[in-house]
Scaffold this active site. Structure first.
Site, PDB file in Angstrom:
ATOM      1  N   ASP A  87       0.856  -1.191   0.000  1.00 24.94           N
ATOM      2  CA  ASP A  87       0.000   0.000   0.000  1.00 24.94           C
ATOM      3  C   ASP A  87       0.894   1.245   0.000  1.00 24.94           C
ATOM      4  OD1 ASP A  87      -3.228   0.552   1.003  1.00 24.94           O
ATOM      5  OD2 ASP A  87      -1.795   2.215   1.054  1.00 24.94           O
TER       6      ASP A  87
ATOM      7  N   HIS B  76     -11.253  -7.361 -12.960  1.00 26.10           N
ATOM      8  CA  HIS B  76     -11.896  -6.262 -12.244  1.00 26.10           C
ATOM      9  C   HIS B  76     -13.225  -6.702 -11.633  1.00 26.10           C
ATOM     10  CE1 HIS B  76     -12.854  -1.962 -11.476  1.00 26.10           C
ATOM     11  NE2 HIS B  76     -14.088  -2.436 -11.533  1.00 26.10           N
TER      12      HIS B  76
ATOM     13  N   HIS C 104      -9.999  -5.052  -3.426  1.00 24.56           N
ATOM     14  CA  HIS C 104      -8.662  -5.258  -2.849  1.00 24.56           C
ATOM     15  C   HIS C 104      -8.844  -5.622  -1.385  1.00 24.56           C
ATOM     16  CE1 HIS C 104      -9.828  -1.068  -2.541  1.00 24.56           C
ATOM     17  NE2 HIS C 104      -9.156  -1.007  -1.405  1.00 24.56           N
TER      18      HIS C 104
HETATM   19  P1  AMP Z   1      -9.783   1.599   0.237  1.00 25.16           P
HETATM   20  O1  AMP Z   1      -9.922   2.935   0.918  1.00 25.16           O
HETATM   21  O2  AMP Z   1     -10.128   0.437   1.087  1.00 25.16           O
HETATM   22  O3  AMP Z   1     -10.480   1.598  -1.109  1.00 25.16           O
HETATM   23  O4  AMP Z   1      -8.239   1.424  -0.004  1.00 25.16           O
HETATM   24  C1  AMP Z   1      -7.538   1.968  -1.083  1.00 25.16           C
HETATM   25  C2  AMP Z   1      -6.088   1.825  -0.743  1.00 25.16           C
HETATM   26  O5  AMP Z   1      -5.347   1.947  -1.933  1.00 25.16           O
HETATM   27  C3  AMP Z   1      -5.580   2.898   0.234  1.00 25.16           C
HETATM   28  O6  AMP Z   1      -5.044   2.245   1.390  1.00 25.16           O
HETATM   29  C4  AMP Z   1      -4.507   3.622  -0.576  1.00 25.16           C
HETATM   30  O7  AMP Z   1      -3.401   4.005   0.210  1.00 25.16           O
HETATM   31  C5  AMP Z   1      -4.137   2.574  -1.621  1.00 25.16           C
HETATM   32  N1  AMP Z   1      -3.594   3.098  -2.863  1.00 25.16           N
HETATM   33  C6  AMP Z   1      -4.132   4.072  -3.639  1.00 25.16           C
HETATM   34  N2  AMP Z   1      -3.361   4.272  -4.729  1.00 25.16           N
HETATM   35  C7  AMP Z   1      -2.329   3.394  -4.645  1.00 25.16           C
HETATM   36  C8  AMP Z   1      -1.192   3.106  -5.462  1.00 25.16           C
HETATM   37  N3  AMP Z   1      -0.966   3.761  -6.612  1.00 25.16           N
HETATM   38  N4  AMP Z   1      -0.329   2.153  -5.046  1.00 25.16           N
HETATM   39  C9  AMP Z   1      -0.543   1.484  -3.879  1.00 25.16           C
HETATM   40  N5  AMP Z   1      -1.594   1.699  -3.087  1.00 25.16           N
HETATM   41  C10 AMP Z   1      -2.475   2.645  -3.444  1.00 25.16           C
HETATM   42 ZN    ZN Z   2     -10.021  -2.404 -11.979  1.00 24.05          ZN
END
Ligand code: AMP
Ligand code: ZN
Length: 113
Positions: free
Chosen positions: A30, A46, A99
């Site tokens: 993350d 997806h 995710h």
């Molecule tokens: P959620 O709020 O459960 O949808 O989690 C989305 C997660 O994606 C958050 O913890 C972000 O820090 C992470 N995130 C967003 N963009 C990226 C990226 N480019 N690479 C890695 N993690 C990401």
């Molecule tokens: Zn996607």
């Protein structure tokens, strides 16, 4: 899917710190870690969230957890971990590609909400 940041990561259009990859699954670090180790495990296909995939392909969802079980030591999670998958507005989901957060590498807070 167009305009999906995780589909772009899966396609290699956006860089990421990959911890594991196979034909079906990607695990990345993350970008904004909330524990000493904070990974995101996602299907390459997806799905908008965990219930979307659970309804469409429960066997594939189960396989992701089977794979995770075989990777915990490699990911530095041998002492335990927490999994979270946010869904929808109340769940504060911000990326609409399923995710699963995997948090560990240290003793986590007992508070989850
Ligand atoms: P959620 O709020 O459960 O949808 O989690 C989305 C997660 O994606 C958050 O913890 C972000 O820090 C992470 N995130 C967003 N963009 C990226 C990226 N480019 N690479 C890695 N993690 C990401
Ligand atoms: Zn996607």
């Amino acid at each position: 899917m167009k305009d999906c940041i995780f589909c772009k990561i899966i396609a290699g259009e956006i860089p990421s710190a990959k911890a594991y990859e196979d034909d079906d699954i990607l695990i990345i670090a993350d970008i904004n870690p909330q524990a000493a180790r904070h990974y995101l495990m996602m299907p390459k296909k997806h799905y908008s969230d965990i219930t979307d995939m659970g309804a469409a392909d429960p066997a594939a969802l189960g396989k992701m957890f089977e794979k995770l079980a075989s990777l915990t030591d490699k990911l530095g999670l041998g002492n335990g971990f927490r999994i979270v998958s946010n869904k929808g507005e109340d769940g504060c989901q911000s990326v609409n590609h399923l995710h699963i957060h995997i948090l560990g590498g240290e003793k986590l807070s007992e508070k989850m909400g």
